[in-house]
Design a protein around this motif. Structure first.
Motif: not given
Length: 206
Positions: A62, A65, A151, A153
């Protein structure tokens, strides 16, 4: 048993984890990493103790984040059970101390061939015996850090170990990476140790 031992592994079919009884689905109960662990952030590596809500950390798929939740648990001087991951066991540059239920993301060709997923999640306690990983009672007071994101991770710790943290809100959680039951973890680790890399390698392991 879900899978045969590595020396008797004769099939290379993809397996759908959703239909397998016993797969781990519950949220981590005793997760977290010792606050001295180094975590990769937008500004470089820093100890987990220095992380703050809003800081951006590097994740597996990702990018950078922001941390939405950070929990710091102070353990008493009486000590607590940890899982010690020696340097090099999971691509970590030095030893790593994890709580028994801390989730770890394992990216392996074995996982891709057998479970039809580029990576899988396991809990630290289920790695005991693999490359010197052991549960250890660690005496003395300690601080344990747990993170939450928008989300699910996986963040980099001590260079190469991927610590998997669930979404800040359970409604946002995704099971994109399947969670393995203990028997599945044992079978996968045996195949990794055997050096199985492809379906052909798995067949030759029979």
């Amino acid at each position: 048993m879900f899978m045969q031992a590595a020396h008797a592994f004769t099939f290379a079919e993809k397996i759908t984890l959703g239909s397998v009884p016993g797969a781990v689905t519950a949220r981590t109960q005793q997760g977290g990493v010792l606050a001295t662990a180094q975590v990769e952030t937008a500004d470089g590596w820093c100890p987990a103790s220095a992380l703050r809500v809003g800081m951006r950390v590097q994740t597996y798929d990702g990018g950078l984040c922001p941390i939405l939740r950070l929990e710091r648990q102070e353990l008493s001087a009486g000590g607590a059970l940890f899982v010690h991951v020696p340097g090099g066991a999971l691509d970590n540059c030095e030893g790593l101390w994890l709580r028994p239920d801390q989730q770890i993301l394992i990216a392996s060709s074995v996982a891709e061939e057998v479970f039809d997923s580029a990576a899988v999640t396991v809990v630290a306690r289920d790695l005991a015996g693999f490359r010197g990983i052991v549960p250890v009672w660690r005496p003395g007071a300690a601080a344990v850090i747990t993170l939450g994101f928008a989300q699910n991770e996986a963040v980099f710790a001590n260079t190469g170990t991927l610590l998997h943290f669930e979404a800040d809100h359970i409604s946002a959680a995704s099971d994109f990476y399947p969670a393995l039951a203990r028997s599945q973890v044992a079978a996968m680790l045996a195949l990794i140790e055997e050096g199985a890399l492809t379906s052909a390698d798995l067949r030759r392991a029979a």
